[in-house]
Scaffold this motif. Sequence first.
Motif, short mmCIF file in Angstrom:
data_model
loop_
_atom_site.label_atom_id
_atom_site.label_comp_id
_atom_site.label_asym_id
_atom_site.label_seq_id
_atom_site.Cartn_x
_atom_site.Cartn_y
_atom_site.Cartn_z
N PRO A 129 6.83 15.41 3.16
CA PRO A 129 6.36 16.44 2.24
C PRO A 129 5.38 16.02 1.15
O PRO A 129 4.92 16.87 0.39
CB PRO A 129 7.67 16.91 1.58
CG PRO A 129 8.51 15.66 1.52
CD PRO A 129 8.17 14.90 2.76
N TRP A 130 5.03 14.71 1.04
CA TRP A 130 4.28 14.27 -0.14
C TRP A 130 3.01 13.53 0.25
O TRP A 130 2.88 13.06 1.39
CB TRP A 130 5.16 13.34 -1.00
CG TRP A 130 6.42 13.97 -1.47
CD1 TRP A 130 6.55 15.18 -2.09
CD2 TRP A 130 7.75 13.46 -1.35
NE1 TRP A 130 7.87 15.44 -2.38
CE2 TRP A 130 8.63 14.39 -1.93
CE3 TRP A 130 8.28 12.28 -0.82
CZ2 TRP A 130 10.01 14.19 -1.99
CZ3 TRP A 130 9.64 12.08 -0.87
CH2 TRP A 130 10.50 13.03 -1.46
N PRO A 131 2.07 13.40 -0.68
CA PRO A 131 0.90 12.56 -0.42
C PRO A 131 1.31 11.10 -0.28
O PRO A 131 2.33 10.68 -0.82
CB PRO A 131 0.00 12.80 -1.63
CG PRO A 131 0.91 13.27 -2.71
CD PRO A 131 2.01 14.03 -2.03
N TRP A 132 0.50 10.33 0.41
CA TRP A 132 0.77 8.92 0.65
C TRP A 132 -0.57 8.21 0.78
O TRP A 132 -1.62 8.85 0.80
CB TRP A 132 1.63 8.72 1.91
CG TRP A 132 1.10 9.44 3.11
CD1 TRP A 132 1.21 10.77 3.39
CD2 TRP A 132 0.35 8.87 4.19
NE1 TRP A 132 0.57 11.08 4.57
CE2 TRP A 132 0.04 9.93 5.08
CE3 TRP A 132 -0.08 7.59 4.50
CZ2 TRP A 132 -0.69 9.72 6.26
CZ3 TRP A 132 -0.80 7.38 5.66
CH2 TRP A 132 -1.09 8.44 6.52
N SER A 133 -0.55 6.90 0.82
CA SER A 133 -1.81 6.16 0.82
C SER A 133 -1.80 5.01 1.81
O SER A 133 -0.75 4.43 2.12
CB SER A 133 -2.10 5.58 -0.57
OG SER A 133 -2.41 6.59 -1.50
N VAL A 134 -3.01 4.69 2.28
CA VAL A 134 -3.27 3.46 3.01
C VAL A 134 -4.12 2.57 2.10
O VAL A 134 -5.14 3.02 1.56
CB VAL A 134 -4.02 3.72 4.32
CG1 VAL A 134 -4.26 2.40 5.07
CG2 VAL A 134 -3.26 4.70 5.20
N TYR A 135 -3.67 1.34 1.88
CA TYR A 135 -4.37 0.40 1.02
C TYR A 135 -4.78 -0.83 1.84
O TYR A 135 -4.18 -1.14 2.87
CB TYR A 135 -3.46 -0.10 -0.11
CG TYR A 135 -2.93 0.97 -1.02
CD1 TYR A 135 -3.63 1.35 -2.16
CD2 TYR A 135 -1.70 1.58 -0.77
CE1 TYR A 135 -3.13 2.32 -3.02
CE2 TYR A 135 -1.20 2.55 -1.62
CZ TYR A 135 -1.92 2.92 -2.74
OH TYR A 135 -1.42 3.88 -3.57
N ARG A 136 -5.78 -1.54 1.32
CA ARG A 136 -6.08 -2.85 1.88
C ARG A 136 -4.94 -3.81 1.51
O ARG A 136 -4.43 -3.78 0.40
CB ARG A 136 -7.41 -3.37 1.33
CG ARG A 136 -7.91 -4.61 2.07
CD ARG A 136 -9.30 -5.02 1.61
NE ARG A 136 -10.26 -3.94 1.68
CZ ARG A 136 -10.85 -3.52 2.79
NH1 ARG A 136 -10.53 -4.09 3.95
NH2 ARG A 136 -11.73 -2.55 2.76
N TRP A 137 -4.56 -4.64 2.46
CA TRP A 137 -3.49 -5.61 2.23
C TRP A 137 -3.97 -6.69 1.27
O TRP A 137 -5.06 -7.24 1.41
CB TRP A 137 -3.05 -6.25 3.55
CG TRP A 137 -2.02 -7.31 3.39
CD1 TRP A 137 -2.21 -8.66 3.46
CD2 TRP A 137 -0.63 -7.12 3.12
NE1 TRP A 137 -1.03 -9.32 3.25
CE2 TRP A 137 -0.04 -8.40 3.05
CE3 TRP A 137 0.17 -5.99 2.95
CZ2 TRP A 137 1.32 -8.58 2.81
CZ3 TRP A 137 1.51 -6.17 2.71
CH2 TRP A 137 2.08 -7.44 2.65
N LEU A 138 -3.15 -7.01 0.28
CA LEU A 138 -3.46 -8.04 -0.69
C LEU A 138 -2.54 -9.23 -0.45
O LEU A 138 -1.31 -9.10 -0.56
CB LEU A 138 -3.29 -7.52 -2.12
CG LEU A 138 -4.30 -6.46 -2.56
CD1 LEU A 138 -3.88 -5.86 -3.90
CD2 LEU A 138 -5.70 -7.04 -2.65
N PRO A 139 -3.09 -10.41 -0.14
CA PRO A 139 -2.23 -11.58 0.09
C PRO A 139 -1.67 -12.12 -1.21
O PRO A 139 -2.22 -11.90 -2.30
CB PRO A 139 -3.19 -12.58 0.74
CG PRO A 139 -4.54 -12.21 0.21
CD PRO A 139 -4.51 -10.70 0.04
N GLY A 140 -0.59 -12.85 -1.10
CA GLY A 140 0.03 -13.46 -2.25
C GLY A 140 1.54 -13.35 -2.18
O GLY A 140 2.10 -12.70 -1.29
N GLU A 141 2.20 -13.99 -3.14
CA GLU A 141 3.66 -13.97 -3.23
C GLU A 141 4.07 -13.50 -4.61
O GLU A 141 3.34 -13.70 -5.59
CB GLU A 141 4.23 -15.37 -2.98
CG GLU A 141 3.90 -15.93 -1.61
CD GLU A 141 4.44 -17.33 -1.42
OE1 GLU A 141 4.90 -17.92 -2.43
OE2 GLU A 141 4.40 -17.83 -0.28
#
Length: 292
Positions: free
Chosen positions: A94-106
Motif C-alpha cells: 500500500p505504500w511508496p517505496w524506493s530503489v537505491y544504489r547500494w552503498l558498501p561499508g560496515e
Amino acid sequence: MAVVRDAIDENLVRALIAAQFPRWDGAPVERWPSGGTVNAMFRLGDDMVVRLPLVASGAKDVALEQRWLPRIAPRLPTSVPEVLGAGQPGEGYPWPWSVYRWLPGEHPPLGRSVPLAEDLAEFVLAMRRLPLTGAPKAYRGGPLATLDTETRSAIESLREIPEENVDCDAVLALWEKASRAPDGEEPPVWLHADLMPGNLLVDGDRLAAVIDFGCMGAGDPACDLFPAWNLLPADAREVFREKLGADDATWTRGRARTLSQALIALPYYRTTNQAMAGNARYVIGEVLEEAA
C-alpha cells in the motif's frame, strides 16, 4: 490496509520490480538483514537495494528522501543514498517505496576512533550549512521539554527491570538538571536527526556513508550530537565536540536528548531488538561516566 510483515518478501519485491521497473526484472533479489524496525531491505542485483516501509509512518520517510536526497547529496562530504527508482503502491503493497544504489561499508562497532569523529563532525557541519529554504521540520528537534513525560515514564519502567542494573536515580537527576536548563538561542539548522550506528557505514576507521534520512529536517543543532554518546569513546567525543564548536548549553541538550532516546529504547527493545537495546545500554553507561 494492514500489511503482514511476513508478506513483505522476495516474491513481493520481484513482482513490484517487474511491474514498475521492467529494466531490472530478473535481477536477483535477496532479503538483507537489518536491525531497523521501520523498513525491510532487499538486495537487488549487485549494486542496488530496495527499501520498503513496514509501517505507514515509514512511507512518509520514503517520500521525504525521494524529494530531498537528490537536492542535498551534492553538498555533503560523504556518500548518501541515491534514489534510482521511486516505487508506487502495487501488487497488494500500500505504500511508496524506493530503489537505491547500494552503498558498501560496515556498521561501526561501538567505541570507534578519532578519525571517525572527525568525519562525523564534517558531515554534521555540512548538513548545518544547507540552506533552510523550504526545509521540513525534523522528526526530532523540538524543545527538550517535549521529551519529559516519556523519559520519566521510561525511567520508572527501568526501575522495574533490576536485571538491567540502570542507576535510575542518577539518570533521573541528570535528566532533571538538563530539562531545567534553558533551551538555548541557536537558530534551527538542517539535521540528519537519527545518527545511530546502524545509519552509518564505515571503511576501517573512516566514514564511508550515512544512510536513512527519514528523520531529516530543520531543528535544534543538539540533535546531531548523538554519536558523541551512542558511538564514540571519550577521547574521540572531545574531538567531535571541538570540531563542531558545541558550547556547554548545546552539549548538555545533546547529551540529554541522547540519554532520553536510550532510556526509552531500552525497556522497549530489550527482548526484541538486541542491536537497539545494546546501543541504549552503551549510551547510558557513557553518559553516566561523563557526568561522574
